[in-house]
Design an enzyme around this catalytic site. Structure first.
Site, PDB file in Angstrom:
ATOM      1  N   LYS A 149       2.127  -3.919   6.461  1.00  0.00           N
ATOM      2  CA  LYS A 149       2.568  -3.859   5.057  1.00  0.00           C
ATOM      3  C   LYS A 149       4.080  -3.583   4.994  1.00  0.00           C
ATOM      4  O   LYS A 149       4.809  -4.212   4.225  1.00  0.00           O
ATOM      5  CB  LYS A 149       1.804  -2.774   4.302  1.00  0.00           C
ATOM      6  CG  LYS A 149       0.312  -3.028   4.186  1.00  0.00           C
ATOM      7  CD  LYS A 149       0.027  -4.220   3.301  1.00  0.00           C
ATOM      8  CE  LYS A 149      -1.421  -4.622   3.325  1.00  0.00           C
ATOM      9  NZ  LYS A 149      -1.685  -5.925   2.712  1.00  0.00           N
ATOM     10  N   SER A 157       0.831  -1.204   0.000  1.00  0.00           N
ATOM     11  CA  SER A 157       0.000   0.000   0.000  1.00  0.00           C
ATOM     12  C   SER A 157       0.862   1.248   0.000  1.00  0.00           C
ATOM     13  O   SER A 157       1.982   1.259   0.546  1.00  0.00           O
ATOM     14  CB  SER A 157      -0.864  -0.030   1.266  1.00  0.00           C
ATOM     15  OG  SER A 157      -1.425   1.235   1.501  1.00  0.00           O
ATOM     16  N   TYR A 159      -2.032  -1.485  10.815  1.00  0.00           N
ATOM     17  CA  TYR A 159      -2.286  -2.028   9.471  1.00  0.00           C
ATOM     18  C   TYR A 159      -1.145  -1.659   8.525  1.00  0.00           C
ATOM     19  O   TYR A 159      -0.561  -2.516   7.853  1.00  0.00           O
ATOM     20  CB  TYR A 159      -3.634  -1.511   8.927  1.00  0.00           C
ATOM     21  CG  TYR A 159      -3.755  -1.706   7.437  1.00  0.00           C
ATOM     22  CD1 TYR A 159      -3.949  -2.973   6.907  1.00  0.00           C
ATOM     23  CD2 TYR A 159      -3.623  -0.632   6.539  1.00  0.00           C
ATOM     24  CE1 TYR A 159      -4.013  -3.171   5.535  1.00  0.00           C
ATOM     25  CE2 TYR A 159      -3.681  -0.810   5.176  1.00  0.00           C
ATOM     26  CZ  TYR A 159      -3.886  -2.085   4.677  1.00  0.00           C
ATOM     27  OH  TYR A 159      -3.932  -2.276   3.322  1.00  0.00           O
TER      28      TYR A 159
HETATM   29  P1  NAD Z   1     -10.897  -7.512   1.275  1.00  0.00           P
HETATM   30  O1  NAD Z   1     -11.085  -7.553   2.738  1.00  0.00           O
HETATM   31  O2  NAD Z   1     -12.079  -7.219   0.428  1.00  0.00           O
HETATM   32  O3  NAD Z   1     -10.230  -8.867   0.765  1.00  0.00           O
HETATM   33  C1  NAD Z   1      -9.352  -9.627   1.564  1.00  0.00           C
HETATM   34  C2  NAD Z   1      -9.861 -11.061   1.530  1.00  0.00           C
HETATM   35  O4  NAD Z   1      -8.975 -11.871   2.304  1.00  0.00           O
HETATM   36  C3  NAD Z   1     -11.255 -11.228   2.129  1.00  0.00           C
HETATM   37  O5  NAD Z   1     -12.064 -11.951   1.228  1.00  0.00           O
HETATM   38  C4  NAD Z   1     -11.023 -12.030   3.435  1.00  0.00           C
HETATM   39  O6  NAD Z   1     -12.110 -12.887   3.707  1.00  0.00           O
HETATM   40  C5  NAD Z   1      -9.739 -12.776   3.104  1.00  0.00           C
HETATM   41  N1  NAD Z   1      -8.877 -13.110   4.242  1.00  0.00           N
HETATM   42  C6  NAD Z   1      -8.487 -12.309   5.271  1.00  0.00           C
HETATM   43  N2  NAD Z   1      -7.644 -12.982   6.082  1.00  0.00           N
HETATM   44  C7  NAD Z   1      -7.481 -14.221   5.560  1.00  0.00           C
HETATM   45  C8  NAD Z   1      -6.736 -15.364   5.925  1.00  0.00           C
HETATM   46  N3  NAD Z   1      -5.971 -15.363   7.023  1.00  0.00           N
HETATM   47  N4  NAD Z   1      -6.815 -16.475   5.158  1.00  0.00           N
HETATM   48  C9  NAD Z   1      -7.592 -16.501   4.053  1.00  0.00           C
HETATM   49  N5  NAD Z   1      -8.328 -15.442   3.648  1.00  0.00           N
HETATM   50  C10 NAD Z   1      -8.265 -14.317   4.388  1.00  0.00           C
HETATM   51  O7  NAD Z   1      -9.737  -6.441   0.978  1.00  0.00           O
HETATM   52  P2  NAD Z   1      -9.297  -5.785  -0.412  1.00  0.00           P
HETATM   53  O8  NAD Z   1      -9.696  -4.363  -0.404  1.00  0.00           O
HETATM   54  O9  NAD Z   1      -9.686  -6.659  -1.545  1.00  0.00           O
HETATM   55  O10 NAD Z   1      -7.710  -5.816  -0.213  1.00  0.00           O
HETATM   56  C11 NAD Z   1      -6.916  -6.887  -0.671  1.00  0.00           C
HETATM   57  C12 NAD Z   1      -5.485  -6.671  -0.241  1.00  0.00           C
HETATM   58  O11 NAD Z   1      -5.015  -5.425  -0.755  1.00  0.00           O
HETATM   59  C13 NAD Z   1      -5.307  -6.584   1.279  1.00  0.00           C
HETATM   60  O12 NAD Z   1      -4.097  -7.220   1.626  1.00  0.00           O
HETATM   61  C14 NAD Z   1      -5.229  -5.109   1.532  1.00  0.00           C
HETATM   62  O13 NAD Z   1      -4.504  -4.817   2.697  1.00  0.00           O
HETATM   63  C15 NAD Z   1      -4.506  -4.621   0.289  1.00  0.00           C
HETATM   64  N6  NAD Z   1      -4.770  -3.214  -0.002  1.00  0.00           N
HETATM   65  C16 NAD Z   1      -6.055  -2.778  -0.110  1.00  0.00           C
HETATM   66  C17 NAD Z   1      -6.307  -1.430  -0.345  1.00  0.00           C
HETATM   67  C18 NAD Z   1      -7.723  -0.911  -0.426  1.00  0.00           C
HETATM   68  O14 NAD Z   1      -7.915   0.301  -0.355  1.00  0.00           O
HETATM   69  N7  NAD Z   1      -8.750  -1.756  -0.597  1.00  0.00           N
HETATM   70  C19 NAD Z   1      -5.227  -0.531  -0.499  1.00  0.00           C
HETATM   71  C20 NAD Z   1      -3.928  -1.028  -0.404  1.00  0.00           C
HETATM   72  C21 NAD Z   1      -3.703  -2.378  -0.157  1.00  0.00           C
END
Ligand code: NAD
Ligand code: UDP
Length: 340
Positions: free
Chosen positions: A154, A125, A150
């Site tokens: 990362k 991120s 959080y």
């Molecule tokens: P999200 O919560 O929609 O998706 C994450 C998925 O991982 C969910 O379906 C959840 O059920 C699953 N999950 C969580 N812990 C788990 C585990 N231990 N084992 C198996 N499954 C697990 O989030 P997102 O927005 O799709 O983000 C995806 C990734 O991108 C994350 O790592 C997040 O930190 C990163 N990210 C997101 C953003 C944002 O703004 N959405 C920005 C930067 C980075």
């Protein structure tokens, strides 16, 4: 590389990436513990692509779940979306965040190694840049100064990945630093479905539009920016999804560890985003000016040259496209993926 394991593949960014991969004829296997997503996402993926990815309900912290998948499938590359991502929650529950995100990533990497899978793409991120000294940021900017657990997960995982790539040259690792993903699939079948009160700007706005929230609270209008609100680099989730395909292709070159920022290169203020949504809505959206939110940085947007030059990544969509698609998703699915 054709066979991709997508952890967290039923989540917001994961599901859009799975659609992109299936449309390009990759074979996709998903592992997700459904802690923040719904099974119905699989139906929507199938509706859009005509294909149903193989799904394992499981946890990346569970070695048996992982080894079963690696035994049953010939995996070439892992994209790790699985993790917890709510900034405020991470301040209240730091141990859960360190355990799920960092321990989860370590177990996943160990199981990959055991099963001779050495290609890894990590969802990092823009938050790893902390409060950048200037904008736009590029990949050489110092990381650190994260303002919540959080963000620190990362940062730590990035360090772990660099150490691993150094120690084990067989590993090829692409760290993708996402800026602000918003928007939804243009079909209106997939989008962001947060639990409870949304923390993030775009889902909060669409919930105001659909009548679930009274008004948007703008967190501060006294920042040192042209309209006083914070500036971010919003990127359409479908553009972001495509960025992962670019990353897979890069790993084919055995690059060791590589890092790319994924954004559009354009900074937009909170008011710019609000106005884009008003355009999609055709009427004003109620808002109020509220206190600044702790930990918010004034401006963060990226240079795009490195990703463009090295992996051919260029975002296609602008904030009006993002607002149109997010609104289309929310109005067709006012309760997200919940059964009607
Ligand atoms: P999200 O919560 O929609 O998706 C994450 C998925 O991982 C969910 O379906 C959840 O059920 C699953 N999950 C969580 N812990 C788990 C585990 N231990 N084992 C198996 N499954 C697990 O989030 P997102 O927005 O799709 O983000 C995806 C990734 O991108 C994350 O790592 C997040 O930190 C990163 N990210 C997101 C953003 C944002 O703004 N959405 C920005 C930067 C980075
Ligand atoms: N924001 C806001 N009201 C909200 C949610 C967010 O004014 O209800 C602002 C927030 O202060 C920041 C921008 O919108 O300037 C983007 O916030 P978000 O949480 O979506 O992403 P961040 O960049 O913080 O990860």
């Amino acid at each position: 590389m054709k066979n991709i394991l997508v952890t967290g593949g039923t989540g917001y960014i994961g599901s859009h990436t799975v659609v992109e991969l299936l449309n390009l004829d990759y074979n996709v296997v998903i592992i997700d513990n459904l802690s923040n997503s719904k099974m119905m996402v699989l139906d929507r993926i199938e509706k859009i692509t005509g294909k149903r990815p193989k799904f394992y309900k499981g946890d990346i912290r569970n070695r048996e779940d992982l080894s079963k998948i690696f035994k049953e499938n010939q995996i070439d590359c892992v994209i790790n979306f699985a993790g917890l991502k709510a900034v405020g929650e991470s301040v209240r529950m730091p141990l859960e965040y360190y355990e799920n995100n960092i321990y989860g990533a370590v177990v996943l990497l160990e199981e990959m190694k055991k099963n001779n899978v050495f290609n890894f793409i990590f969802s990092s991120s823009a938050t790893v840049y902390g409060d950048p000294a200037s904008v736009p940021v590029d990949e050489t900017f110092p990381t650190g100064g994260t303002t919540n657990p959080y963000g620190t997960t990362k940062l730590f995982i990035e360090r772990i990945l660099m150490d691993l790539a150094h120690a084990e040259p067989k590993f090829n690792i692409c760290i993708l630093r996402y800026f602000n993903p918003i928007g939804a699939h243009p079909s209106g079948l997939m989008g962001e479905d947060p639990n409870g009160i949304p923390n993030n700007l775009a889902p909060y706005i669409t919930q105001v539009m659909v009548g679930k929230r009274e008004k948007l609270n703008i967190f501060g209008n006294d920042y040192d920016t042209p309209d006083g609100t914070c500036i971010r680099d919003y990127i359409h989730v479908c553009d972001l999804a495509y960025g992962h395909v670019c990353a897979i292709k890069k790993l084919d070159e055995n690059p060791g560890v590589v890092i790319y920022n994924l954004g559009t290169g354009k900074g937009s203020s909170v008011f710019d985003i609000l106005h884009a949504f008003e355009k999609a809505y055709g009427k004003p959206i109620p808002y109020a000016i509220a206190e600044r939110r702790a930990g918010d940085v004034t401006a963060n947007y990226t240079k795009v040259e490195k990703a463009e030059k090295e992996i051919g990544f260029k975002a296609k969509y602008d904030i009006n496209d993002m607002a149109r698609d997010a609104w289309n998703w929310q109005k067709n699915n006012p309760n997200g993926y919940e059964e009607k």
